[in-house]
Enzyme design. Structure first.
Site, PDB file in Angstrom:
ATOM      1  N   GLU A 443      46.205  38.906  42.667  1.00 28.59           N
ATOM      2  CA  GLU A 443      44.913  39.318  42.089  1.00 28.59           C
ATOM      3  C   GLU A 443      44.094  40.155  43.080  1.00 28.59           C
ATOM      4  O   GLU A 443      42.873  40.090  43.082  1.00 28.59           O
ATOM      5  CB  GLU A 443      44.094  38.091  41.651  1.00 28.59           C
ATOM      6  CG  GLU A 443      44.706  37.301  40.521  1.00 28.59           C
ATOM      7  CD  GLU A 443      44.645  38.020  39.187  1.00 28.59           C
ATOM      8  OE1 GLU A 443      43.697  38.795  38.968  1.00 28.59           O
ATOM      9  OE2 GLU A 443      45.566  37.832  38.372  1.00 28.59           O
ATOM     10  N   GLY A 444      44.770  40.938  43.897  1.00 27.35           N
ATOM     11  CA  GLY A 444      44.091  41.738  44.913  1.00 27.35           C
ATOM     12  C   GLY A 444      44.000  40.975  46.217  1.00 27.35           C
ATOM     13  O   GLY A 444      43.366  39.932  46.283  1.00 27.35           O
TER      14      GLY A 444
END
Lengths: 601, 601
Positions: A443-444
């Protein structure tokens, strides 16, 4: 063996005394359903499910998924737990009533996710991924798509995935190569390989709904040429039942450091039938619409790791005896004193506790912003929606990256408290580290979140959401300028708030001359911000605790809360100073080295 | 797959330009043998063995040891590598000539251990443990014991272990319960269970020499009643050959987070024949005689983790393309820029590099102290021996705990550079984290090292060894007060040195009133000290690099060295400030909470 216990006392303190969810629910759709009794019943039931069903499966799950002939078998008990979860209607708790959900506030779903994710994050990834697919279809799908796909997802009969990553790209989705070719019937043939697809294949449900990023023929290059598709594992018959296979196959599952019970799949789409969702070439935009709530979800992994590791370490620290306290024997009749008498062991335990409880406070506050965002959306107030989304969006990178970094640290302390035993699998403490490692990556990554915060949310956003958050804190400071017992907190918080703004301007100013300043400062800036944000929430909790103490309520609990706040201000907040010093440095010492000079081997 | 390359350029810089080993060797026994050609040949051969034999076994080793019917099978290739190592005479390199060694300086053995430990720390644990047993027998054994046990250990025909830990105690060895009952022939029957015994059982050699802590009948309680015994796996015949089994059995091996290729054994001694080594009841003293060099050995694991993870991350950062540089496209013809253009990726790589090279410099300096300690010992100069041991002893907790903590951090950066791929086993990056986790735990946890530094070495030692080290640094500062290019370093180093002394006094002063101050400050104090010590060595390296640059030597290498020093002073040294702030805090916020109030579950 770690046995999770739901921190109900702390949850009640937050939703009643710190944030007053009942007042908040007055203005939220579905809030009228969330009466105190209902909230209690839901949290109690989620606690029971997490403690009794999911917690015992945590270490079992570490044995991992099995892959054979394209089929994934999840660890023993996972499937049965999902069956219970589905039958309990948990998946649709905060989903719209018109598509099979119960329409309760999102914030209540966050508490449910936190309980599940703390007891067994890995198991929780399966329904968690479904939630992402549900949100995407709800926001961008046609009515027909919602009836076909959203309803079974909401009911938990099917699960969902998000298929973004490809072998050549993760963060840089502009490089996506998967192709979508239009069919005469309006559907598309999707062809390509996706990797790192969590829950891409499993044995929980027959059908799986993949949300897939792909390129239409002649789409523009880069991020502006990506569209979003719904691609089910099994085609869906007219009556909604599962049809034949759709050429979506799982090629293999990854062997990973942790989250072994979560299937991480290589997914091959080979002319699979897909349905465009949202406008052509706007796939990334659609995918990121709900990114803030998704990232909120990932931050839970950090909070959960801190809580679970703390729950694992505390009894050991009380039972295991080693050496004597330097300030005199504490158990002279025993062979040695308990670990918990040693200041450094307390430092580790209190760090875990302060992170878990501080993180939880951040989460429950952010969840109220998400509730308001959803309320605006439901009311068709798109300006309000965007405004709340921005407010939430300021906090999400801080929480996603900051809390997963701190949760990882807390998991490390848990192992240290156990000494050499922490390294042994049987105790379960090392598993928390391995499982939490991924939270800093997916998610980054932390670096990507930091750029999102400083580059996009603060500098490109012209500090609007930053100012909004500062206003909230400054109001709190103003309200307490004459509260005697709050003085030590308010004094430090006030100073930190002034410095935060000033230093942000300093970085912005430097970044005008040197664009690399943003990347150079970003991660230190994010951690610096995280410590200050958490300091605000610790002050808020101390304030609520003082109020309750004045009324003589539950003295031990509230005293401990204030003591934890004091610990936070004494021994965690000062870390912000080092980050401040580093983030203000010129990028020169980072950028000057030639690529060829990094190593002479 | 990670392929280790020996950092020969850096090693040569340290031993020639920074520390001048050749001059140092003039006064060290065996130093005359360590001619430049000999040193080159040994390091070159150790590099070849590490790169070609050990490095390819690193990831293989993660498959782990197998245990069946009391027998341990090491991972494929481990045994064969040991055979080569033994035949190469590597085990006895720095051991006394009279017991089968080559008598070369200890510092050269440290470089060998570093190369082996960086390529494959796990494999290196087997000969590493033997070294501990060898040192103990050499220092405290009788001549007969040396002939019987030390010679085969030195030749590598047998291996050794250190059997300290029991189920109820690790750090607190006063709780040891294993019994030693005297036999009429002067030997003892040893009975008890030891856990966490590295290399306790394996398939490298037939015999294994265990050094075991046990209690004589009627021994005083606690640490003053522990004696040390040699207990071989196989009894030794008069002619030195292996005899019958000695009732020493491996009950099981542990399932651990990492170092899977190292057998961690539960060892059962059941009336096993043992031989007292050193005086009765002085076992702990004897065991700890060589502790400083043992801990120096463990610090190598941190340095090695930083180096190996850096070597794994760097090529990926150069090859993998993601996003564009914020300061303008760097490879406009490519689909995206390489990771290494991004400031935060550089921050992670440079952090790894600064830790690896800074740690190596600390190690090579400490190794010269160990050489001098050994030289005094060999000359029978016990006062000199103790003096050098004290000087070394000041640095060892800083290096053992500080460098393993930083090495662990570096291993984490390596995974972050890879993004999600770092989490996948295939790349080997996550294995470095798992393998390094134990370094913070064994040979005394970080907390134990910190108490050793602040409590024992500094406060109980009345700051003697602290002052000795400060004198070395202050002399360097004085020597360079007019060196123009060194000014930025000297200015900061000088300020840090003054603060270090002052803050140490502050803590000492507070500790007089509140004994818990020592434990409360200890870990922050250790990390604070570590950053300052490493700053000295970075200044020393920058100085040597400037000298070489002035002569026009190897410009790229020396420029990069200075740039790394600048990075260190800009972005790692400032962390000391946060530790300083926290270590000076009153213990109150750590100690005030009731044990029952840590959690309300």
């Amino acid at each position: 063996m770690i046995q999770f216990k739901a921190p109900l006392r702390d949850i009640n303190f937050l939703i009643n005394d710190v944030f007053d969810y009942q007042t908040h629910y007055k203005n939220i759709p579905g809030g009228d359903e969330a009466t105190p009794d209902m909230v209690d019943a839901i949290i109690g039931e989620a606690a029971r499910f997490s403690e009794e069903v999911l917690s015992p499966l945590y270490q079992v799950g570490d044995e991992g998924c099995k892959f054979e002939d394209g089929q994934v078998t999840t660890p023993p008990g996972f499937k049965e737990a999902y069956q219970q979860y589905m039958e309990g209607g948990w998946q649709g708790m905060s989903a719209p009533v018109e598509y099979g959900g119960q329409g309760l506030p999102l914030s209540l779903g966050v508490i449910k996710s936190e309980l599940i994710g703390t007891a067994n994050w890995v198991w929780g990834m399966y329904p968690g991924l479904s939630l992402g697919a549900m949100n995407t279809i709800y926001l961008h799908g046609t009515e027909e798509q919602k009836q076909t796909f959203l309803v079974p997802l909401t009911e938990g009969r099917w699960t969902g995935t998000m298929c973004l990553t490809e072998p050549q790209c993760g963060t840089d989705l502009g490089q996506v190569k998967t192709k979508a070719e239009p069919n005469p019937d309006g559907s598309y043939n999707i062809t390509g390989t996706k990797i790192f697809i969590s829950s891409g294949e499993h044995d929980f449900t027959d059908n799986i709904v993949h949300i897939v990023l792909a390129r239409l023929p002649d789409a523009p290059e880069g991020t502006k040429g990506i569209s979003l598709f719904i691609v089910p594992k099994l085609n869906v018959n007219e009556d909604g039942s599962n049809g034949d296979a759709n050429n979506v196959t799982c090629g293999s599952i990854e062997h990973k450091m942790g989250i072994h019970g979560s299937s991480t799949c290589v997914m091959n789409f080979d002319g699979s039938k897909g349905f465009l969702i949202g406008p052509e070439n706007k796939g990334l935009h659609c995918m990121f619409t709900f990114m803030n709530t998704a990232r909120l979800g990932t931050s839970i992994q950090g909070i959960g790791a801190a809580e679970l590791s703390f729950q694992g370490a505390l009894p050991y620290a009380k039972e295991r005896r080693s050496m004597r306290s330097l300030s005199g024997k504490k158990s002279p009749d025993k062979v040695a004193d308990a670990l918990i008498v040693h200041p450094d062991v307390r430092r580790m335990l209190l760090t875990q506790k302060a992170i878990a409880e501080g993180g939880r406070a951040m989460l429950y506050y952010a969840a109220t912003l998400a509730d308001k965002m959803m309320a605006s959306h439901a009311a068709g107030d798109m300006k309000g929606y965007e405004d709340w989304d921005d407010k939430l969006g300021f906090l999400t990178p801080i929480m996603k990256a900051g809390l997963t970094e701190l949760g990882y640290e807390a998991a490390n302390h848990g192992v240290q408290v156990y000494g050499g035993h922490g390294f042994i699998k049987e105790w379960g403490m090392e598993q928390i580290i391995r499982d939490t490692q991924i939270a800093k990556l997916y998610e980054g990554t932390t670096g990507v979140q930091a750029l999102d915060l400083l580059g996009r949310k603060i500098l490109l956003g012209r500090m609007k959401s930053f100012d909004d958050f500062r206003a909230v804190v400054n109001q709190f400071i103003k309200n307490h300028k004459n509260t005697k017992e709050m003085k030590p907190f308010i004094k430090q918080l006030k100073r930190a708030m002034i410095a935060w703004r000033l230093n942000t301007f300093r970085i912005a100013f430097k970044a005008r001359k040197d664009r690399d300043m943003v990347g150079a400062a970003s991660v230190d800036y994010l951690m610096y911000s995280c410590y200050i944000v958490m300091a605000f929430f610790w002050a808020k909790m101390a304030d609520a605790a003082y109020t309750n103490l004045a009324e003589g309520k539950d003295v031990d609990f509230h005293k401990a809360k204030i003591q934890t706040a004091e610990f936070y201000y004494d021994r965690l907040l000062p870390r912000a100073k080092a980050h401040r010093k580093m983030m203000l440095k010129d990028p020169k010492s980072l950028m000057q080295m030639d690529e060829e000079s990094f190593a002479f081997l």
